[in-house]
Design a protein around this motif. Structure first.
Motif, PDB file in Angstrom:
ATOM      1  N   LEU A 105       0.823  -1.209   0.000  1.00 56.75           N
ATOM      2  CA  LEU A 105       0.000   0.000   0.000  1.00 56.75           C
ATOM      3  C   LEU A 105       0.861   1.265   0.000  1.00 56.75           C
ATOM      4  N   SER A 106       1.970   1.224   0.725  1.00 55.06           N
ATOM      5  CA  SER A 106       2.877   2.370   0.737  1.00 55.06           C
ATOM      6  C   SER A 106       3.480   2.600  -0.642  1.00 55.06           C
ATOM      7  N   LEU A 107       3.837   1.517  -1.325  1.00 53.69           N
ATOM      8  CA  LEU A 107       4.375   1.625  -2.682  1.00 53.69           C
ATOM      9  C   LEU A 107       3.330   2.219  -3.625  1.00 53.69           C
ATOM     10  N   GLY A 108       2.077   1.736  -3.513  1.00 53.11           N
ATOM     11  CA  GLY A 108       1.007   2.268  -4.353  1.00 53.11           C
ATOM     12  C   GLY A 108       0.771   3.744  -4.112  1.00 53.11           C
ATOM     13  N   ALA A 111       3.434   5.843  -5.817  1.00 55.83           N
ATOM     14  CA  ALA A 111       3.249   5.980  -7.261  1.00 55.83           C
ATOM     15  C   ALA A 111       2.354   7.177  -7.590  1.00 55.83           C
ATOM     16  N   LEU A 112       1.420   7.481  -6.696  1.00 55.33           N
ATOM     17  CA  LEU A 112       0.527   8.620  -6.900  1.00 55.33           C
ATOM     18  C   LEU A 112       1.111   9.927  -6.362  1.00 55.33           C
ATOM     19  N   ALA A 113       1.832   9.849  -5.245  1.00 49.09           N
ATOM     20  CA  ALA A 113       2.243  11.060  -4.530  1.00 49.09           C
ATOM     21  C   ALA A 113       3.575  11.637  -5.000  1.00 49.09           C
ATOM     22  N   ILE A 114       4.519  10.784  -5.387  1.00 47.83           N
ATOM     23  CA  ILE A 114       5.840  11.297  -5.772  1.00 47.83           C
ATOM     24  C   ILE A 114       5.756  12.258  -6.959  1.00 47.83           C
ATOM     25  N   GLY A 145      12.095  14.556  -3.104  1.00 49.10           N
ATOM     26  CA  GLY A 145      10.765  13.950  -3.194  1.00 49.10           C
ATOM     27  C   GLY A 145      10.814  12.439  -3.333  1.00 49.10           C
ATOM     28  N   TRP A 146      11.882  11.932  -3.965  1.00 48.64           N
ATOM     29  CA  TRP A 146      12.027  10.479  -4.100  1.00 48.64           C
ATOM     30  C   TRP A 146      12.237   9.792  -2.745  1.00 48.64           C
ATOM     31  N   ALA A 147      12.598  10.566  -1.728  1.00 46.67           N
ATOM     32  CA  ALA A 147      12.793   9.991  -0.394  1.00 46.67           C
ATOM     33  C   ALA A 147      11.484   9.531   0.229  1.00 46.67           C
ATOM     34  N   LEU A 148      10.348   9.893  -0.372  1.00 42.44           N
ATOM     35  CA  LEU A 148       9.063   9.467   0.182  1.00 42.44           C
ATOM     36  C   LEU A 148       8.967   7.945   0.260  1.00 42.44           C
TER      37      LEU A 148
END
Length: 460
Positions: A105-108, A111-114, A145-148
């Motif tokens: 779920l965190s990965l998904g 994909a939307l937030a980054i 931002g990629w650190a998310l």
């Protein structure tokens, strides 16, 4: 199956036993929260030394990243009570399944937030930010931002390890991250030790590298020290029933966090309408209040684990006793910090203002007044986050989301605007609105937990 909980974590009896067990679990969590808090402070101090425009960009970028991160961390936080209950019942397979689906779920979410973070500069311009500041913030987020993704992996592993009472490793990894971030940020911002001078872009790279290192360290610990859970084995295989369960509990938690952080972000915007001195004083007072909040947050996280374990044991009496211990410890610390804020407000505010700053006297005067209101809401801020932790322990998140939205936005934000600008109380009115919102949240959430903890067995 046998539980992997530490053998000295037997169910405690009485207030003293619950308080000791709670503090034993909360202590490393509190210290790791403080270490995490230090990472953000370090970035701000270093950018302040480098460039004022860069500092403003850093504050802007951190604000957006923090909101996006907190909203997505609901899925990670949902892992904690589910793993705590499954572990105490000896369901090792469910511990693995819940943690994996938390990662999914965190990965998904990433994909939307980054992409939102990578394209943040036009948004900052749209809301009226200075173009130079917006450009600096956008540059930071195109890298940082990629650190998310690793940050949310850390959040999932933090929940997994906290639920199993493996909190010491969280402390040491977070301290190591704070040290690494300070070294990398200094080197890359200022170009030390032969590295290029990158300014705010260097801070972005430091954030990314630090979070990657933390995620790898916690995943390696989980695989190495807890091999029987086989966390990464067949990680690509979906488990739809568990994924839906984690999502059902997790998305309201993200909404709760968004509601609360939205109240405080909006309060900063409103104080900014009044003037730069008031905004500077507001920011300093909020930093001090946030530092104290790290203790209440650690107690809340420990309360989630302890309550989840009580659910697994079907121990209603122990659950209620543990809740009393958590609220009491939070209240005692709140009284201590309130006393500090009331007795030495000018000294505390003065730590954040240069001695030769021409606005120092005015900032200290306004900040000291705001610290009095911070002292007032300490008790309620601690109570509301501990109540949230208790409710998450019994996997109740939907109604608390409604309570958070009502308290923070319907009551708190409305009161802040009306008192600040209609009643013309300026920054005092805004902070009174914060107090009113936190009082409403703490009372309603504690009443919700009290009601649920008295329901017949099997109803929660």
């Amino acid at each position: 199956m046998t539980s992997t909980l530490a053998p000295d974590r037997a169910p405690a009896v009485g207030f003293g036993g619950h308080a000791r067990a709670l503090m034993g679990l909360a202590g490393p969590l509190i210290l790791s929260n403080l270490a995490g808090f230090a990472i953000g402070i370090t970035d701000i101090v270093l950018m302040g030394w480098y460039d004022v425009v860069g500092l403003a960009g850093m504050v802007l970028a951190h604000s957006l990243f923090f909101i996006v991160f907190l909203t997505g961390s609901g899925f990670a936080i949902a892992v904690m009570p589910l793993v705590a209950t499954a572990a105490i019942e000896g369901r090792e397979g469910d511990v693995r399944r819940v943690t994996r689906m938390g990662l999914w779920l965190s990965l998904g979410y990433c994909a939307l937030a980054i992409p939102v973070l990578l394209l943040a500069e036009p948004f900052f311009l749209l809301i009226g930010q200075d173009p130079a500041v917006a450009a600096e913030a956008g540059l930071y987020l195109r890298i940082g931002g990629w650190a998310l993704l690793p940050a949310l992996v850390i959040a999932v592993m933090r929940s997994f390890l906290s639920a199993l009472e493996r909190t010491s490793v969280l402390l040491w990894v977070t301290v190591a991250m704070a040290v690494l971030n300070a070294i990398w940020a200094y080197a890359l911002i200022f170009g030390a030790w032969g590295l290029p001078r990158m300014g705010i872009a260097g801070a972005g790279w430091a954030a990314l590298l630090t979070n990657l290192a933390g995620a790898v360290a916690l995943l390696a610990y989980g695989v190495w020290r807890l091999p029987h859970y086989r966390l990464l084995q067949r990680l690509w295989r979906p488990d739809w029933p568990i994924l839906l369960r984690v999502a059902r509990i997790g998305w309201p938690i993200g909404g709760q966090l968004l509601a609360e952080v939205g109240l405080f972000a909006s309060s900063a915007a409103m104080v900014g309408w009044i003037g730069p001195v008031q905004l500077a004083a507001h920011g300093i007072a909020m930093q001090l209040a946030s530092l104290a909040f790290m203790v209440h947050l650690g107690l809340s996280q420990a309360a989630t684990v302890r309550t989840g374990q009580a659910v697994g044991r079907s121990d209603r009496v122990g659950m209620r006793q543990g809740a009393v211990a958590a609220v009491t410890l939070s209240g005692a610390f709140a009284l201590l910090t309130s006393a500090l804020f009331l007795l030495w407000p000018r000294d505390l505010i003065g730590l954040f203002v240069r001695p030769d700053d021409p606005a120092r006297a005015e900032v200290i005067a306004v900040g000291a007044m705001l610290l009095a209101f911070a002292a007032l809401f300490q008790l309620f801020d601690g109570a509301q986050i501990v109540a949230m932790g208790l409710l998450r322990g019994i996997q109740d998140t939907a109604i608390p989301l409604a309570i958070a939205a009502l308290s923070y936005w319907g009551i708190g934000l409305t009161a802040a605007y009306v008192l600040g600008f209609v009643a013309d109380l300026a920054e005092i009115g805004v902070w009174l609105g914060l107090v009113i919102g936190l009082v409403a949240a703490s009372v309603l959430l504690l009443l919700r937990f009290a009601a649920l903890s008295r329901l017949p067995e099997g109803r929660v």
